[in-house]
Design a protein around this motif. Structure first.
Motif, PDB file in Angstrom:
ATOM      1  N   PHE A  89       0.836  -1.197   0.000  1.00 25.60           N
ATOM      2  CA  PHE A  89       0.000   0.000   0.000  1.00 25.60           C
ATOM      3  C   PHE A  89       0.875   1.254   0.000  1.00 25.60           C
ATOM      4  CE2 PHE A  89      -3.346   2.677   2.289  1.00 25.60           C
ATOM      5  CZ  PHE A  89      -4.164   2.789   1.174  1.00 25.60           C
ATOM      6  N   LYS A  90       1.912   1.231   0.795  1.00 25.20           N
ATOM      7  CA  LYS A  90       2.864   2.349   0.837  1.00 25.20           C
ATOM      8  C   LYS A  90       3.492   2.566  -0.543  1.00 25.20           C
ATOM      9  CE  LYS A  90       7.386   3.601   2.783  1.00 25.20           C
ATOM     10  NZ  LYS A  90       8.498   3.161   3.659  1.00 25.20           N
ATOM     11  N   LYS A  91       3.926   1.489  -1.167  1.00 21.71           N
ATOM     12  CA  LYS A  91       4.559   1.566  -2.488  1.00 21.71           C
ATOM     13  C   LYS A  91       3.594   2.139  -3.523  1.00 21.71           C
ATOM     14  CE  LYS A  91       6.993  -1.275  -5.916  1.00 21.71           C
ATOM     15  NZ  LYS A  91       7.405  -2.644  -6.287  1.00 21.71           N
ATOM     16  N   MET A  92       2.318   1.754  -3.449  1.00 26.24           N
ATOM     17  CA  MET A  92       1.324   2.262  -4.394  1.00 26.24           C
ATOM     18  C   MET A  92       1.172   3.774  -4.294  1.00 26.24           C
ATOM     19  SD  MET A  92      -1.691  -0.607  -4.174  1.00 26.24           S
ATOM     20  CE  MET A  92      -1.653  -2.091  -5.181  1.00 26.24           C
ATOM     21  N   PHE A  93       1.185   4.298  -3.081  1.00 23.72           N
ATOM     22  CA  PHE A  93       1.078   5.740  -2.903  1.00 23.72           C
ATOM     23  C   PHE A  93       2.310   6.439  -3.455  1.00 23.72           C
ATOM     24  CE2 PHE A  93      -2.548   5.483   0.079  1.00 23.72           C
ATOM     25  CZ  PHE A  93      -3.261   6.593  -0.368  1.00 23.72           C
ATOM     26  N   MET A  94       3.462   5.861  -3.231  1.00 24.51           N
ATOM     27  CA  MET A  94       4.689   6.476  -3.716  1.00 24.51           C
ATOM     28  C   MET A  94       4.735   6.456  -5.242  1.00 24.51           C
ATOM     29  SD  MET A  94       7.450   5.116  -0.857  1.00 24.51           S
ATOM     30  CE  MET A  94       8.730   6.251  -1.377  1.00 24.51           C
ATOM     31  N   GLU A  95       4.297   5.362  -5.848  1.00 22.85           N
ATOM     32  CA  GLU A  95       4.261   5.268  -7.300  1.00 22.85           C
ATOM     33  C   GLU A  95       3.244   6.232  -7.902  1.00 22.85           C
ATOM     34  OE1 GLU A  95       3.500   1.140  -7.945  1.00 22.85           O
ATOM     35  OE2 GLU A  95       5.636   0.584  -7.882  1.00 22.85           O
ATOM     36  N   ALA A  96       2.208   6.576  -7.099  1.00 26.98           N
ATOM     37  CA  ALA A  96       1.192   7.522  -7.564  1.00 26.98           C
ATOM     38  C   ALA A  96       1.665   8.963  -7.440  1.00 26.98           C
ATOM     39  CB  ALA A  96      -0.100   7.330  -6.768  1.00 26.98           C
ATOM     40  N   GLY A  97       2.835   9.164  -6.811  1.00 27.87           N
ATOM     41  CA  GLY A  97       3.412  10.492  -6.766  1.00 27.87           C
ATOM     42  C   GLY A  97       3.415  11.172  -5.423  1.00 27.87           C
ATOM     43  N   LEU A  98       3.187  10.431  -4.354  1.00 26.46           N
ATOM     44  CA  LEU A  98       3.222  11.020  -3.015  1.00 26.46           C
ATOM     45  C   LEU A  98       4.532  10.640  -2.328  1.00 26.46           C
ATOM     46  CD1 LEU A  98       1.677  12.740  -1.012  1.00 26.46           C
ATOM     47  CD2 LEU A  98       0.500  10.704  -0.208  1.00 26.46           C
ATOM     48  N   ASP A  99       5.292  11.647  -1.954  1.00 25.39           N
ATOM     49  CA  ASP A  99       6.622  11.404  -1.382  1.00 25.39           C
ATOM     50  C   ASP A  99       6.584  11.060   0.105  1.00 25.39           C
ATOM     51  OD1 ASP A  99       7.862  11.925  -3.831  1.00 25.39           O
ATOM     52  OD2 ASP A  99       7.896  14.082  -3.441  1.00 25.39           O
ATOM     53  N   GLU A 100       5.718  11.736   0.850  1.00 28.34           N
ATOM     54  CA  GLU A 100       5.715  11.586   2.309  1.00 28.34           C
ATOM     55  C   GLU A 100       4.805  10.436   2.731  1.00 28.34           C
ATOM     56  OE1 GLU A 100       5.309  14.372   6.325  1.00 28.34           O
ATOM     57  OE2 GLU A 100       5.357  15.301   4.339  1.00 28.34           O
ATOM     58  N   VAL A 101       5.332   9.227   2.672  1.00 24.30           N
ATOM     59  CA  VAL A 101       4.579   8.029   3.044  1.00 24.30           C
ATOM     60  C   VAL A 101       5.435   7.210   4.003  1.00 24.30           C
ATOM     61  CG1 VAL A 101       3.257   6.054   2.223  1.00 24.30           C
ATOM     62  CG2 VAL A 101       3.655   7.985   0.690  1.00 24.30           C
ATOM     63  N   ILE A 165      -8.701   8.462  -4.771  1.00 27.72           N
ATOM     64  CA  ILE A 165      -8.945   9.843  -4.346  1.00 27.72           C
ATOM     65  C   ILE A 165      -7.666  10.666  -4.427  1.00 27.72           C
ATOM     66  CG2 ILE A 165      -9.516  11.286  -2.333  1.00 27.72           C
ATOM     67  CD1 ILE A 165     -11.543   9.006  -1.596  1.00 27.72           C
ATOM     68  N   PHE A 166      -6.561  10.100  -3.958  1.00 20.38           N
ATOM     69  CA  PHE A 166      -5.291  10.837  -4.052  1.00 20.38           C
ATOM     70  C   PHE A 166      -4.928  11.108  -5.508  1.00 20.38           C
ATOM     71  CE2 PHE A 166      -0.733  10.529  -4.947  1.00 20.38           C
ATOM     72  CZ  PHE A 166      -0.354  11.764  -4.417  1.00 20.38           C
ATOM     73  N   LYS A 167      -5.044  10.092  -6.363  1.00 17.15           N
ATOM     74  CA  LYS A 167      -4.692  10.263  -7.774  1.00 17.15           C
ATOM     75  C   LYS A 167      -5.532  11.350  -8.422  1.00 17.15           C
ATOM     76  CE  LYS A 167      -3.380   5.373  -8.269  1.00 17.15           C
ATOM     77  NZ  LYS A 167      -3.799   4.060  -8.824  1.00 17.15           N
ATOM     78  N   ALA A 168      -6.834  11.358  -8.119  1.00 15.56           N
ATOM     79  CA  ALA A 168      -7.732  12.349  -8.721  1.00 15.56           C
ATOM     80  C   ALA A 168      -7.406  13.754  -8.221  1.00 15.56           C
ATOM     81  CB  ALA A 168      -9.183  11.997  -8.404  1.00 15.56           C
ATOM     82  N   LYS A 170      -4.546  14.836  -7.117  1.00 19.60           N
ATOM     83  CA  LYS A 170      -3.241  15.243  -7.659  1.00 19.60           C
ATOM     84  C   LYS A 170      -3.361  15.666  -9.126  1.00 19.60           C
ATOM     85  CE  LYS A 170       1.424  13.487  -8.615  1.00 19.60           C
ATOM     86  NZ  LYS A 170       2.110  14.722  -8.174  1.00 19.60           N
ATOM     87  N   LYS A 171      -4.022  14.828  -9.930  1.00 23.78           N
ATOM     88  CA  LYS A 171      -4.120  15.113 -11.367  1.00 23.78           C
ATOM     89  C   LYS A 171      -4.978  16.339 -11.656  1.00 23.78           C
ATOM     90  CE  LYS A 171      -3.361  10.328 -12.852  1.00 23.78           C
ATOM     91  NZ  LYS A 171      -3.955   9.126 -13.521  1.00 23.78           N
ATOM     92  N   ALA A 172      -5.993  16.569 -10.814  1.00 17.58           N
ATOM     93  CA  ALA A 172      -6.882  17.722 -11.026  1.00 17.58           C
ATOM     94  C   ALA A 172      -6.391  18.957 -10.286  1.00 17.58           C
ATOM     95  CB  ALA A 172      -8.297  17.369 -10.576  1.00 17.58           C
ATOM     96  N   ASP A 173      -5.262  18.822  -9.601  1.00 16.70           N
ATOM     97  CA  ASP A 173      -4.676  19.931  -8.842  1.00 16.70           C
ATOM     98  C   ASP A 173      -5.659  20.498  -7.820  1.00 16.70           C
ATOM     99  OD1 ASP A 173      -2.638  21.687  -8.112  1.00 16.70           O
ATOM    100  OD2 ASP A 173      -3.293  23.235  -9.535  1.00 16.70           O
ATOM    101  N   VAL A 174      -6.319  19.606  -7.094  1.00 14.25           N
ATOM    102  CA  VAL A 174      -7.244  20.012  -6.037  1.00 14.25           C
ATOM    103  C   VAL A 174      -6.447  20.190  -4.751  1.00 14.25           C
ATOM    104  CG1 VAL A 174      -9.206  19.309  -4.614  1.00 14.25           C
ATOM    105  CG2 VAL A 174      -9.210  18.833  -7.071  1.00 14.25           C
ATOM    106  N   SER A 175      -6.418  21.414  -4.246  1.00 15.12           N
ATOM    107  CA  SER A 175      -5.643  21.726  -3.049  1.00 15.12           C
ATOM    108  C   SER A 175      -6.542  21.988  -1.854  1.00 15.12           C
ATOM    109  CB  SER A 175      -4.761  22.957  -3.297  1.00 15.12           C
ATOM    110  OG  SER A 175      -3.849  22.719  -4.345  1.00 15.12           O
ATOM    111  N   THR A 176      -5.995  21.744  -0.659  1.00 19.79           N
ATOM    112  CA  THR A 176      -6.722  22.003   0.579  1.00 19.79           C
ATOM    113  C   THR A 176      -5.844  22.816   1.525  1.00 19.79           C
ATOM    114  OG1 THR A 176      -5.940  19.930   1.561  1.00 19.79           O
ATOM    115  CG2 THR A 176      -8.068  19.886   0.408  1.00 19.79           C
ATOM    116  N   GLU A 177      -6.481  23.531   2.436  1.00 17.05           N
ATOM    117  CA  GLU A 177      -5.729  24.298   3.427  1.00 17.05           C
ATOM    118  C   GLU A 177      -5.060  23.372   4.432  1.00 17.05           C
ATOM    119  OE1 GLU A 177      -8.458  26.990   5.199  1.00 17.05           O
ATOM    120  OE2 GLU A 177      -8.568  28.307   3.433  1.00 17.05           O
ATOM    121  N   TRP A 181      -4.283  13.285   5.549  1.00 20.53           N
ATOM    122  CA  TRP A 181      -3.589  12.014   5.749  1.00 20.53           C
ATOM    123  C   TRP A 181      -4.445  10.890   5.174  1.00 20.53           C
ATOM    124  CZ3 TRP A 181      -1.316  11.505  11.396  1.00 20.53           C
ATOM    125  CH2 TRP A 181      -0.410  12.549  11.618  1.00 20.53           C
ATOM    126  N   PHE A 182      -3.863  10.123   4.240  1.00 20.00           N
ATOM    127  CA  PHE A 182      -4.507   8.906   3.761  1.00 20.00           C
ATOM    128  C   PHE A 182      -3.938   7.768   4.602  1.00 20.00           C
ATOM    129  CE2 PHE A 182      -4.442  11.926   0.277  1.00 20.00           C
ATOM    130  CZ  PHE A 182      -5.725  11.830  -0.256  1.00 20.00           C
TER     131      PHE A 182
END
Length: 436
Positions: A89-101, A165-168, A170-177, A181-182
């Motif tokens: 699961f950790k590897k999948m998040f990192m491959e999807a482009g999230l560094d802090e896992v 949800i993370f992939k969407a 990231k790709k749609a550039d949806v930001s939050t204040e 945490w996933f």
């Protein structure tokens, strides 16, 4: 009867009916409506260009999400043995482009998407573990559009939703204040006793401001109340011996029989009245052979209640029943005595969040605007911990259609499953503060 009496009676009747309706709503029997202000805010966000783009991405990657679901399902995650699935699961998040896992001390996977402001933490959670023991065949079989495998729905589908949800976002550039945490948590099932979420809310841990779990059920579930439970292992011990040669020696199994009878009679009398409370002897064991007096005998007992005080009362009844039964058996004239050890193996606190809690209101509003009927429910999930602490927390459904949970023939069908992903994403973004 004069008008004054009629007015008083009608007022009383009206209050009684209102109370009954409110009770039905809180037990999940009626749909509920959010206030207009929140409806307006959620409706406006649904029309936002980036949010709509993220929704389109969720639809576009459905095949990828299914592959993630199958991959994770086929990695066994028995109780206390979630490590292999956690690494994947950790590897999948990192491959999807999230560094802090990372994987924390107890095995939770924590993938952090930083907010523009930071300071606050919003968690979107699904649990890694399944109920199935080591050695269970978890190979996914496709029967038409239906996926069949132990754990495919509970809660592996939730894990796949977090990735989508993370992939969407990231790709749609949806930001939050706030930071999002996933979390893939350990220990939600059975004797795991919510150890993953308990660790995240331990004293001195990073403050979590809101919690959203995905676990079970169709779209529309808004679990805002935690069903409390306590669990014990009652262990009766003796010397043990030969069934013929040591006949007459104290027998732990016989003592266990006394205990079961004493507890079930007393607990039934208690649970027959008052707020719903349950008890169950789920497992028993001990002994070495049919012609041996066992040296130990044990049972595992689950007690639950919608009321925290009644949960304490049925727990007290259990303890008193065990001691009474032990004394009664030891006084039957047997040779030697049986000893008793009570081991608490589960403790899930209860609690309930008000209908007015903003997170609950947002869940109700979003569910309505997605065209589903929201229903407030009470359950035993990861949300029990934050709810009991007064922290905004809900558990929502994973969507689709499924069945056979906790069985070898568990199945899940992707019927409008993407809608549940979009709803979970929308709730997360609103709670974390959407940045246009």
């Amino acid at each position: 009867m004069n008008k004054g009496h009629l007015l008083k009676n009608n007022t009383f009747l009206g209050l009684l009916i209102f109370g009954l309706l409110l009770s039905n709503v809180l037990s999940g029997q009626e749909s509920v409506v959010a206030n207009k202000k929140i409806d307006k805010a959620v409706g406006k966000l649904l029309k936002d260009k980036k949010i709509k783009n993220a929704f389109e991405i969720i639809d576009a990657i459905e095949n990828e999400t299914e592959r993630d679901l199958i991959t994770l399902t086929e990695i066994p995650a028995p109780p206390y043995m979630e490590a292999e699935r956690a690494e994947a699961f950790k590897k999948m998040f990192m491959e999807a482009g999230l560094d802090e896992v990372s994987i924390d001390e107890v095995g939770n996977v924590i993938a952090i998407r930083k907010g523009t402001v930071g300071g606050k933490v919003i968690v979107l959670d699904a649990h890694l573990d399944t109920v199935f023991p080591e050695g269970t065949d978890v190979k996914v079989v496709k029967k038409g559009d239906t996926l069949v495998a132990p754990g495919v729905g509970d809660d592996t589908r939730g894990l796949a939703m977090l990735l989508a949800i993370f992939k969407a976002m990231k790709k749609a550039d949806v930001s939050t204040e706030a930071d999002v945490w996933f979390v893939g948590s350990v220990g939600e099932e059975g004797l795991g006793d919510l150890r993953g979420v308990k660790h995240l809310f331990r004293e001195g841990a990073q403050k979590i401001d809101s919690w959203i779990s995905i676990d079970g059920g169709t779209v529309g579930r808004v679990n805002n109340a935690g069903l409390g439970s306590v669990r014990y292992k009652a262990l009766f011990k003796g010397k043990g011996g030969h069934s013929w040669g040591a006949f007459g020696l104290a027998n732990p199994h016989h003592a266990l029989g006394f205990a079961i009878k004493e507890f079930t009679e007393n607990a039934k009398t208690f649970t027959d009245e008052g707020a719903k409370t349950s008890f169950n002897i789920g497992r028993i064991g001990g002994g070495t052979s049919v012609n041996s007096i066992p040296f130990e005998s044990w049972m595992e007992v689950d007690m639950r209640s919608v009321d925290s005080d009644r949960l304490k009362e049925v727990e007290a009844i259990f303890k008193e029943s065990m001691e009474t039964a032990l004394k009664a058996y030891n006084n039957t004239g047997i040779d030697d005595e049986i000893s008793l050890e009570l081991i608490k193996i589960g403790d899930r606190p209860s609690g309930e969040l008000s209908l007015d809690t903003p997170l609950v209101q947002r869940a109700i509003s979003a569910t309505n605007l997605f065209g589903y009927k929201p229903s407030l429910t009470r359950g035993s999930t990861n949300s029990n911990i934050p709810i009991s602490m007064g922290i905004p927390a809900i558990t929502i459904g994973r969507g689709g259609i499924g069945g056979g949970a906790h069985s070898l023939h568990e199945w899940w069908l992707n019927e409008n499953g993407a809608e549940a992903i979009k709803l979970a994403m929308l709730l997360t973004v609103i709670e974390a503060g959407y940045v246009k």
